[in-house]
Design a protein around this motif. Structure first.
Motif, PDB file in Angstrom:
ATOM      1  N   GLY A 961     -15.505   2.179   4.598  1.00  0.00           N
ATOM      2  CA  GLY A 961     -14.698   0.990   4.877  1.00  0.00           C
ATOM      3  C   GLY A 961     -14.005   0.491   3.620  1.00  0.00           C
ATOM      4  N   GLU A 962     -14.763   0.445   2.514  1.00  0.00           N
ATOM      5  CA  GLU A 962     -14.175   0.000   1.248  1.00  0.00           C
ATOM      6  C   GLU A 962     -13.062   0.929   0.795  1.00  0.00           C
ATOM      7  N   ALA A 963     -13.359   2.251   0.865  1.00  0.00           N
ATOM      8  CA  ALA A 963     -12.360   3.226   0.413  1.00  0.00           C
ATOM      9  C   ALA A 963     -11.093   3.124   1.263  1.00  0.00           C
ATOM     10  N   LEU A 964     -11.262   2.988   2.581  1.00  0.00           N
ATOM     11  CA  LEU A 964     -10.102   2.875   3.475  1.00  0.00           C
ATOM     12  C   LEU A 964      -9.283   1.634   3.132  1.00  0.00           C
ATOM     13  N   ALA A 965      -9.990   0.532   2.900  1.00  0.00           N
ATOM     14  CA  ALA A 965      -9.292  -0.707   2.579  1.00  0.00           C
ATOM     15  C   ALA A 965      -8.544  -0.575   1.258  1.00  0.00           C
ATOM     16  N   GLU A 966      -9.209  -0.011   0.255  1.00  0.00           N
ATOM     17  CA  GLU A 966      -8.575   0.107  -1.061  1.00  0.00           C
ATOM     18  C   GLU A 966      -7.348   0.990  -1.024  1.00  0.00           C
ATOM     19  N   VAL A 967      -7.513   2.155  -0.394  1.00  0.00           N
ATOM     20  CA  VAL A 967      -6.396   3.086  -0.354  1.00  0.00           C
ATOM     21  C   VAL A 967      -5.210   2.491   0.401  1.00  0.00           C
ATOM     22  N   SER A 968      -5.504   1.858   1.549  1.00  0.00           N
ATOM     23  CA  SER A 968      -4.364   1.349   2.310  1.00  0.00           C
ATOM     24  C   SER A 968      -3.724   0.154   1.613  1.00  0.00           C
ATOM     25  N   LEU A 969      -4.527  -0.662   0.935  1.00  0.00           N
ATOM     26  CA  LEU A 969      -3.923  -1.785   0.215  1.00  0.00           C
ATOM     27  C   LEU A 969      -3.102  -1.307  -0.974  1.00  0.00           C
ATOM     28  N   SER A 970      -3.546  -0.191  -1.589  1.00  0.00           N
ATOM     29  CA  SER A 970      -2.765   0.333  -2.722  1.00  0.00           C
ATOM     30  C   SER A 970      -1.395   0.804  -2.248  1.00  0.00           C
ATOM     31  N   MET A 971      -1.275   1.119  -0.957  1.00  0.00           N
ATOM     32  CA  MET A 971       0.034   1.493  -0.411  1.00  0.00           C
ATOM     33  C   MET A 971       0.984   0.294  -0.459  1.00  0.00           C
ATOM     34  N   GLY A 972       0.382  -0.901  -0.380  1.00  0.00           N
ATOM     35  CA  GLY A 972       1.181  -2.121  -0.437  1.00  0.00           C
ATOM     36  C   GLY A 972       1.998  -2.176  -1.717  1.00  0.00           C
ATOM     37  N   SER A 973       1.392  -1.724  -2.821  1.00  0.00           N
ATOM     38  CA  SER A 973       2.116  -1.758  -4.093  1.00  0.00           C
ATOM     39  C   SER A 973       3.250  -0.740  -4.096  1.00  0.00           C
ATOM     40  N   LYS A 974       3.234   0.209  -3.163  1.00  0.00           N
ATOM     41  CA  LYS A 974       4.328   1.179  -3.052  1.00  0.00           C
ATOM     42  C   LYS A 974       5.348   0.704  -2.024  1.00  0.00           C
ATOM     43  N   GLY A 975       5.200  -0.549  -1.609  1.00  0.00           N
ATOM     44  CA  GLY A 975       6.182  -1.108  -0.673  1.00  0.00           C
ATOM     45  C   GLY A 975       5.935  -0.661   0.762  1.00  0.00           C
ATOM     46  N   ARG A 976       4.734  -0.182   1.057  1.00  0.00           N
ATOM     47  CA  ARG A 976       4.457   0.233   2.432  1.00  0.00           C
ATOM     48  C   ARG A 976       3.479  -0.738   3.068  1.00  0.00           C
ATOM     49  N   GLU A 977       3.490  -0.750   4.367  1.00  0.00           N
ATOM     50  CA  GLU A 977       2.658  -1.716   5.059  1.00  0.00           C
ATOM     51  C   GLU A 977       1.246  -1.165   5.241  1.00  0.00           C
TER      52      GLU A 977
END
Ligand code: ZN
Length: 1004
Positions: A961-977
């Motif tokens: 759960g943590e890894a999924l959250a971190e990875v997907s949030l890091s996409m935010g910094s790439k301008g992705r949702e």
């Protein structure tokens, strides 16, 4: 050259330094030339003239200057101790990765006495060209043969028991990033070009053949795609062959021709004796023969005598046109022969007209003189370079008083100013070799300009057009046929060909001369192989259906009761005989041929073919045939389902890979990827240089390295090794895939849907020669048998190198990356559409910051899902502050982890749907802080809730759960949702976990 043949000069030039120079130098005896002196005595009993010696001296100097940064020295001390690198000493045997600047100390280097080293080395040289049993009295063949033999075979011998290090020995121990082999090769190339020109003027030539993408993409089947890419690569070799014939294969400096199988076939015809070990291209009878790999790029750089360069380019151009015309005529004759007609004048004219502009050939030639002037000893005469400046200004508009292109670089500025000011920082007086980067820049720009200025001839074409390209008329015996609508084409050449099942044309297909040549290329090339190599190789057709069934068949063969179980298909035996044998993934092919399966081996090879045949019959005009075919296919599928214990797999994957920024790599215009000059010096020398208290020297050392011949050679050898060895091994031996083509950094492969993610990751790692930074075992532990394979074959990837089957290759290194598009599709989906999607996915991976994997699912039920996942090999995509950065926390690692969790026995099949439902209202812009805790806790909870297995997985789910959250949030910094990304991740992982796909593979 007036006195002697060009090849004699080349041989003598290649022998100017011994391979083992680094191991002898600075041993206290001025002895490093003994080996080559002894070999030269055998090759040239009459000696070498002074004028020849002068050419060789010049060629050596130019080649050295082109590849080695000029060495600065302190003004007060001309011969400091730090300049003396004793490579044979345990702590000083250091080599540098050519593209990353990373250094390695070779601790296990050979430590024998110089006498012994020399003795063994001389023996090895002479064994190749003047065997013992003839008393070593003279050479066996001509200077040409001796040159080609030494050039090709010596780097593979290992007289000193150094293993693969023999092939990596440096040319200069002070800048140990390029090998002695590259240096000898460039020296002989320069010497040949100098000897061939009355003024000793060398020219660089760049030639390209195209168009590439549009030619390859016009394809109906995997065979067409292979043929398109292979035919272009073959034509490219035909162009380079002219240069190899006249000036040697070393004269082509990019790509590197050394070790390329097509070139080896030519070398053998020219007297090189390949014996031990026997090359694979001479014995491998399947289409995994390396001659089937289209490894040569469509563009090359060569050196040639300036006086002959124009003529050479014209000759090559004509040869290519004649060659393709010949091939097209051959294809037409084959087609006509098939229908019992003969070749007519009108068809010959039609072919000629269609091929007038194919392929497009462009070239540029840039000579050293008059851009650079040099004196009798080959040193630069005058630093003005006004002609060069003027020429570069046309392409590099310089700002204010700046100089254009390379002439404006820090590197040249310092070199030039200290030389004209007589400050004396540099050990060598510069020769024209140092201007190689400027001439290369000019060459590159002139070539692009020539390409842009091309004129298209308007070709008059009548009637209906070719079904493949839609541009040209189709080949016809009777021009009236061109105007027949499709329903009325009963007597056309193509209608007759397509009447019976034929690999040359499907029902209704009508092809032009170019497309017909491509379609028949597998047959024409097979004939070529039979003629040239004496091998008869199986036909090349791989069906998408075979790919889909691969894992199921592999699993079946792994069962103990396999032969008995197959008895269930015995009623089908009679039908198998009508079907074509399918080309198989190599692993499956080996399994089927190596075991006695009670005669079932060959039947199983026809299974996918039979299913395809039945499907084809379902398209018949006869309703009765349609019905019977449908019934048969249903029965067969039911039989298979019973046999396998589950529905046969219907999906497969297409992988398309492309190196990132390759153009910028080759032209050296990507500053972030280029190392600094300072990084190319041996550590000892680097330390010494850092003590020089001059600002100019510091500027010089911190300048970005410019492309040189050995730099290009390093890129080329990395791409050759990747395409020829690493990719086929990964796709076909490690995984259950089938390679369609691998040309340099470009790969197209079909994969089993079960392990396509693993295969993509492994290819990406091999491209750079690096593993996920945090977990060196990550790829190998993905699958159990991968680990075993690696132990068995001693495969290693790491630090910019790939060690495979006892050969060491330099890879592109950690600064290089690649993007991959992966499409999972149903085997009945039209291939052209799937390929288009794969191309789109690859572009998507590029547009999302490159170094990514874009996965597209095309479900049969309609609709497509896509997710773009960064590879994050070096931790990119993963926030720095992440604690314990592991492979599982990289985006690709998370995807694999999630897929495996969803595939686990005990995890509800509805797990992913539940999460997706929960996610959907979260979509839309959100504050990262709001999402973080929410995602991590809830994902863990949702997955945990769907678990009915016995073991306690709560800890693992928390981490996931943590890894999924971190990875997907890091996409935010790439301008992705982030939420959208997460949804894509779950959809893809769920599909790849479904029906036990991932589980089947892991358990194998
Ligand atoms: Zn066509």
């Amino acid at each position: 050259m007036h006195t002697r043949d060009i090849w004699s000069i080349k041989l003598a030039a290649w022998l100017h330094d011994p391979a083992e120079k680094a191991l002898i130098l600075l041993r206290g005896v001025p002895h490093e030339k003994v080996t080559v002196e002894k070999v030269l005595e055998v090759c040239f009993p009459e000696g070498i003239s002074d004028s020849e010696k002068r050419i060789i001296r010049l060629a050596d100097r130019w080649a050295s200057a082109a590849d080695r940064p000029t060495m600065p020295l302190p003004t007060e001390e001309k011969n400091p101790d730090w300049l003396k690198v004793r490579f044979w000493d345990k702590d000083q045997a250091e080599i540098i990765h050519p593209l990353t600047g990373r250094r390695y100390t070779l601790r296990d280097l050979y430590q024998d006495s110089w006498r012994e080293i020399e003795r063994l080395s001389v023996e090895t040289y002479l064994d190749l060209i003047a065997p013992q049993d003839q008393g070593r009295r003279g050479m066996l063949g001509s200077h040409r043969e001796a040159f080609l033999t030494l050039w090709r075979l010596l780097p593979e011998r290992d007289p000193l028991g150094l293993g693969h290090l023999w092939s990596l020995l440096p040319a200069d121990t002070r800048t140990p990033w390029h090998t002695i082999w590259d240096h000898l090769s460039l020296t002989s190339a320069f010497a040949g070009a100098m000897a061939g020109d009355p003024q000793g003027n060398v020219a660089l030539m760049l030639m390209s053949i195209g168009p590439v993408q549009s030619f390859i993409e016009k394809a109906r089947s995997t065979s067409d795609i292979w043929a398109g890419s292979h035919l272009l690569s073959f034509l490219s070799w035909k162009a380079m062959e002219v240069i190899a014939e006249t000036y040697g294969p070393d004269a082509v400096i990019y790509p590197k021709l050394w070790g390329v199988p097509l070139v080896d076939v030519w070398l053998e015809k020219n007297g090189v004796k390949f014996s031990d070990p026997e090359p694979r291209w001479r014995k491998e009878k399947s289409d995994s023969n390396p001659l089937f790999v289209a490894a040569l790029p469509n563009r090359f750089v060569a050196v040639a005598p300036f006086s002959n360069a124009q003529e050479l380019a014209r000759t090559i151009s004509k040869k290519i046109r004649d060659h393709i015309l010949n091939l097209a005529n051959k294809a037409a004759k084959k087609l006509l022969e098939k229908v019992g007609s003969s070749f007519s004048h009108s068809m010959e004219e039609q072919i000629k007209a269609q091929l007038e502009d194919f392929p497009e050939i462009h070239w540029a030639i840039v000579p050293f003189g008059p851009f650079v002037k040099w004196d009798e000893e080959g040193f630069i005469d005058g630093m003005e370079m006004s002609e060069l400046k003027e020429a570069l200004l046309r392409f590099f508009p310089a700002e204010k008083d700046d100089l254009p292109g390379f002439l404006g670089s820090d590197h040249w500025r310092v070199l030039r100013s200290t030389l004209s000011d007589q400050k004396g920082f540099f050990v060598y007086t510069p020769n024209p070799g140092v201007l190689y980067p400027a001439l290369y820049q000019l060459l590159d720009r002139v070539h692009s300009a020539a390409k842009e200025a091309r004129v298209f001839r308007q070709l008059t074409q009548e009637g209906f057009r070719c079904s493949l390209c839609g541009e040209l008329e189709w080949l016809t015996e009777d021009r009236h046929h061109l105007f027949l609508t499709s329903g009325k084409r009963r007597d056309t050449l193509w209608a007759k060909i397509g009447q019976r099942p034929s690999p040359w044309a499907r029902k209704g297909e009508h092809l032009c001369a170019i497309c017909a040549t491509k379609r028949l290329w597998p047959d024409i090339f097979r004939e070529w192989m039979e003629e040239q190599v004496g091998l008869a190789v199986d036909h090349f057709v791989v069906s998408t259906h075979t790919m889909a069934l691969g894992t199921d068949l592999m699993d079946l063969l792994g069962r103990e009761d396999c032969v008995e179980a197959l008895g269930a298909l015995k009623d089908w035996k009679a039908h198998f005989k009508d079907a074509a044998r399918a080309a198989m993934p190599l692993k499956l092919h080996r399994e089927l041929t190596s075991r006695s399966l009670n005669g079932w081996g060959s039947e199983l090879r026809k299974l996918p073919g039979l299913l395809d045949l039945l499907r084809e019959r379902e398209n018949s005009d006869d309703p009765k045939e349609v019905e019977s075919a449908r019934q048969m296919r249903d029965d067969l599928m039911k039989g298979l389902e019973k046999l396998l214990g589950h529905k046969p797999e219907a999906y497969y994957a297409v992988l398309l890979m492309d190196g990132d920024n390759m153009g910028a790599w080759v032209s050296g215009t990507h500053p972030a990827k280029m190392v600094k000059y300072n990084e190319l010096f041996h550590t000892r020398v680097q330390e010494g240089l850092s003590q020089i208290p001059s600002k100019e020297v510091k500027d010089y050392l911190s300048a970005t390295r410019c492309p040189s011949p050995a730099y290009h050679s390093s890129i080329s050898s990395a791409l050759n090794a990747f395409a020829l060895y690493a990719v086929p091994y990964i796709v076909e031996e490690l995984y259950l895939g089938k390679l369609i083509y691998a040309g340099g950094d470009d790969v197209l492969a079909l994969l089993s849907v079960d392990d396509c993610l693993e295969a993509a990751l492994t290819l990406r790692c091999a491209f750079s020669g690096t593993l996920p930074a945090s977990d060196k075992q990550a790829i190998w532990s993905l699958l159990r048998w991968l680990e075993e394979q690696r132990q068995h074959l001693k495969t290693q990837v790491g630090r910019g190198f790939v060690f495979l089957k006892n050969r060491l290759f330099n890879a592109m290194g950690e600064f290089a990356s690649a993007s991959i598009g992966l499409v999972v599709a149903h085997h009945t989906a039209p291939l052209q559409m799937v390929l288009r999607e794969a191309r789109k996915a690859e572009r998507m991976a590029k547009s999302h910051g490159r170094d990514s994997l874009a996965v597209t699912l095309i479900k049969r039920s309609g609709g497509a899902t896509q997710v773009v996942v960064p590879f994050g090999l070096r931790g990119n995509g993963v926030p720095k502050e992440t604690r314990g950065e592991t492979f599982q926390q990289t985006p690709v690692g998370v995807l694999l982890w999630l897929r495996d969790v969803l595939a686990r026995e005990g995890m509800s099949r509805r797990a992913a749907y539940t999460v997706l439902q929960w996610l959907s209202p979260l979509s839309g812009p959100k504050e990262v802080a709001d999402l973080e805790g929410l995602l991590s806790r809830n994902l863990a909870w949702q997955l945990q809730r769907q678990w009915s297995g016995k073991e306690d997985i709560s800890q693992e789910m928390r981490e996931l759960g943590e890894a999924l959250a971190e990875v997907s949030l890091s996409m935010g910094s790439k301008g992705r949702e982030p939420v959208k990304f997460l949804a894509g991740l779950f959809q893809v992982a769920e599909f790849l976990a479904r029906e036990g796909r991932a589980r089947k593979v892991r358990a194998r």
